[in-house]
Write an enzyme that holds these catalytic residues in place. Sequence first.
Site, PDB file in Angstrom:
ATOM      1  N   GLU A   1       1.097  -1.219   0.112  1.00 15.80           N
ATOM      2  CA  GLU A   1      -0.035  -0.046   0.025  1.00 15.80           C
ATOM      3  C   GLU A   1       0.795   1.059  -0.100  1.00 15.80           C
ATOM      4  OE1 GLU A   1      -3.115   0.661  -0.212  1.00 15.80           O
ATOM      5  OE2 GLU A   1      -3.409  -1.176  -0.692  1.00 15.80           O
TER       6      GLU A   1
ATOM      7  N   CYS B   1      -2.333   8.896   2.788  1.00 16.05           N
ATOM      8  CA  CYS B   1      -2.179   8.529   1.348  1.00 16.05           C
ATOM      9  C   CYS B   1      -3.102   8.831   0.248  1.00 16.05           C
ATOM     10  CB  CYS B   1      -2.011   6.971   1.535  1.00 16.05           C
ATOM     11  SG  CYS B   1      -3.202   6.266   2.177  1.00 16.05           S
TER      12      CYS B   1
HETATM   13  P1  NAD Z   1       8.757   4.889   4.464  1.00 16.93           P
HETATM   14  O1  NAD Z   1       8.737   3.873   3.061  1.00 16.93           O
HETATM   15  O2  NAD Z   1       9.851   5.294   4.606  1.00 16.93           O
HETATM   16  O3  NAD Z   1       8.546   3.512   5.649  1.00 16.93           O
HETATM   17  C1  NAD Z   1       7.490   2.625   5.833  1.00 16.93           C
HETATM   18  C2  NAD Z   1       8.159   1.411   6.998  1.00 16.93           C
HETATM   19  O4  NAD Z   1       9.096   0.913   6.155  1.00 16.93           O
HETATM   20  C3  NAD Z   1       8.794   2.125   8.219  1.00 16.93           C
HETATM   21  O5  NAD Z   1       8.485   1.268   9.056  1.00 16.93           O
HETATM   22  C4  NAD Z   1      10.144   2.032   7.837  1.00 16.93           C
HETATM   23  O6  NAD Z   1      11.112   1.835   8.767  1.00 16.93           O
HETATM   24  C5  NAD Z   1      10.293   0.855   6.947  1.00 16.93           C
HETATM   25  N1  NAD Z   1      11.481   0.404   6.032  1.00 16.93           N
HETATM   26  C6  NAD Z   1      12.475   1.697   5.513  1.00 16.93           C
HETATM   27  N2  NAD Z   1      13.141   1.069   4.931  1.00 16.93           N
HETATM   28  C7  NAD Z   1      13.113  -0.533   4.691  1.00 16.93           C
HETATM   29  C8  NAD Z   1      13.362  -1.636   3.879  1.00 16.93           C
HETATM   30  N3  NAD Z   1      14.574  -1.442   3.255  1.00 16.93           N
HETATM   31  N4  NAD Z   1      12.807  -2.588   4.041  1.00 16.93           N
HETATM   32  C9  NAD Z   1      11.805  -2.880   4.929  1.00 16.93           C
HETATM   33  N5  NAD Z   1      11.165  -1.917   5.673  1.00 16.93           N
HETATM   34  C10 NAD Z   1      11.876  -0.605   5.396  1.00 16.93           C
HETATM   35  O7  NAD Z   1       7.173   5.300   4.428  1.00 16.93           O
HETATM   36  P2  NAD Z   1       6.936   6.327   5.578  1.00 16.93           P
HETATM   37  O8  NAD Z   1       7.582   7.654   5.241  1.00 16.93           O
HETATM   38  O9  NAD Z   1       6.894   6.097   6.894  1.00 16.93           O
HETATM   39  O10 NAD Z   1       5.127   6.659   5.204  1.00 16.93           O
HETATM   40  C11 NAD Z   1       4.649   7.781   4.173  1.00 16.93           C
HETATM   41  C12 NAD Z   1       4.336   6.844   3.002  1.00 16.93           C
HETATM   42  O11 NAD Z   1       3.450   5.761   3.168  1.00 16.93           O
HETATM   43  C13 NAD Z   1       3.960   7.896   2.079  1.00 16.93           C
HETATM   44  O12 NAD Z   1       4.171   7.753   0.626  1.00 16.93           O
HETATM   45  C14 NAD Z   1       2.193   7.384   1.979  1.00 16.93           C
HETATM   46  O13 NAD Z   1       1.298   7.632   0.920  1.00 16.93           O
HETATM   47  C15 NAD Z   1       2.271   5.965   2.484  1.00 16.93           C
HETATM   48  N6  NAD Z   1       1.213   5.286   2.987  1.00 16.93           N
HETATM   49  C16 NAD Z   1       0.374   4.733   2.077  1.00 16.93           C
HETATM   50  C17 NAD Z   1      -0.945   4.258   2.392  1.00 16.93           C
HETATM   51  C18 NAD Z   1      -1.786   3.441   1.758  1.00 16.93           C
HETATM   52  O14 NAD Z   1      -2.734   2.951   2.300  1.00 16.93           O
HETATM   53  N7  NAD Z   1      -1.599   3.341   0.303  1.00 16.93           N
HETATM   54  C19 NAD Z   1      -1.247   4.598   3.825  1.00 16.93           C
HETATM   55  C20 NAD Z   1      -0.597   5.340   4.647  1.00 16.93           C
HETATM   56  C21 NAD Z   1       0.690   5.618   3.964  1.00 16.93           C
END
Ligand code: NAD
Length: 515
Positions: free
Chosen positions: A250, A284
């Site tokens: 997502e 999002c």
């Molecule tokens: P991010 O991708 O930076 O981090 C998300 C998670 O992934 C965190 O827990 C982070 O520690 C972890 N992570 C980081 N690197 C990783 C790796 N290499 N392998 C596995 N996990 C790793 O995202 P964010 O900045 O925390 O969140 C914001 C983003 O999330 C925005 O783009 C937003 O649109 C999206 N989002 C999407 C939805 C949806 O339902 N589509 C909902 C909420 C947020």
Amino acid sequence: MAIVTPVSPGELAPGARRRLRLASPATLEPIDEIEVATAADVVAALEAARKAQPAWAARPVAERAQVLWRALDVLLARMDEYVAVIQRESGKPRTDALMIEIFAACDALAHFAKRAERMLRPRTQRLHGVLALAKKLHLVPRPLGVIGVISPWNGPFILSVNPTLQALVAGNAVLLKPSEVTPRSGELVAKLFAEAGLPEGLLHVLLGDGETGAALVESGVDKVSFTGSVGTGRKVGEACARRLVPCTLELGGKDPMIVCADADLDRAAGGALAGAFFNAGQVCFSTERVYVVDAVYDEFVRRVVERTRTLRQGSGGEFEIGPMIWPRQLEIVEQHVADAIAKGAKVLIGGRRNPALEGLYFEPTVLVDVTHDMAILREETFGPVLPIVRVRDEEEALRLANDCRYGLGATVWTRDATKGVALATRIDSGSVCVNDMTMTYGAPEAPFGGRKESGVGYVHGPDALLSYCHVQAVLVDRLGGRQTASHFPYSAAKDAGMQKFMRFLWSTPLRRFVG
Ligand code: NAD
């Protein structure tokens, strides 16, 4: 000022795990420190989860659903406590925490507790044609095993609890890795289920940053449910592909809003504000760009600006707009606004950090004269910014709405619901709301998932729950295996018989019945 800073190695005891210090996005004051779980911690949690999972899977679904009902009771009893934890590390207004995190979690708990038994019930399916005479098909959803859940910081509780509750009720164990920016909100999920009586070993919360997340993906879990950015989602997807395990991704969005000439302009303006500014735009499926047909453009913009003036920003008491939760995101918002201004956009209100507040506050902003060569209309901004575009007609609005690499949500505003649905089905996005802004994620029976770069799979709807299972097909021969047993050895006579049978089935009007 970073909200998450590593504790310097000199401050750590030899051999100790890495630590991260957290500051409040609202006040920038230090609020917490966490220990980063290592790859070995992840493997240990996986082993414990593997031990606990078979007994949990063997329990009737109704019994597993009871844990969800009890979790709902706990959440209702402790909502103030939970809201306080979420507010402390995200700075979001109380109403945002209540609505986005707690209300949505209660609704998801009740929804899946009530329906899980029916959704996961093994069923028999009638086979087609002559096959129905010879075979009987059972479809048996079986849990995958241990699910890795990785969540972001913008909805730190709901986006952790929702995949977790679905995975658990489907009979799996869960390893949850919440965002390092909002770790305690993720930890609440373990607290919630422990108090609800979830048997030990089934849910492990692993605090840490990307390194812990990557270790979780590589640990040998049976599926990953990831919510976060496109960049990280791509890495998770690639790692899952290498391991041949499924994943739900997502990811981000750049949701368009289309305002038709026959829209109720007051409601549409109110919707635009709610869509763009709730949770300070860090949603999002928030409204990231608006296309308004020429005939009503001036009046719509006037109403939006007038309402935006009334919004309050702060950290204490009543306010609508909290801080940005993560400093990097604030920088992205600033870059997008600066790029737009440099290319000719006009700021009608806002457009800068709030000089009166200490924390990561960006003022609610309305931009016009924006074009598709600007990042503000092409990349996810994820902040309290509303760019508005004047379009000739609905056709131009549709063309521009689809001119985007994301495809999560969208909204259409018109008094004519039939026209609204017709326009909705021409937008390349996972879901669309007609005359509403915020409900896309709020209806758990509606499939919620992205198209294009917004993701893979669904987090809501019947397919979401089943995605935590493998639906096993069990085909039982009604003739006790007689037909297959007579298959060998081959002979020309058997081939001729088969050809005759095929012609009988499919070269006559009979094929309409046996197909
Ligand atoms: P991010 O991708 O930076 O981090 C998300 C998670 O992934 C965190 O827990 C982070 O520690 C972890 N992570 C980081 N690197 C990783 C790796 N290499 N392998 C596995 N996990 C790793 O995202 P964010 O900045 O925390 O969140 C914001 C983003 O999330 C925005 O783009 C937003 O649109 C999206 N989002 C999407 C939805 C949806 O339902 N589509 C909902 C909420 C947020």
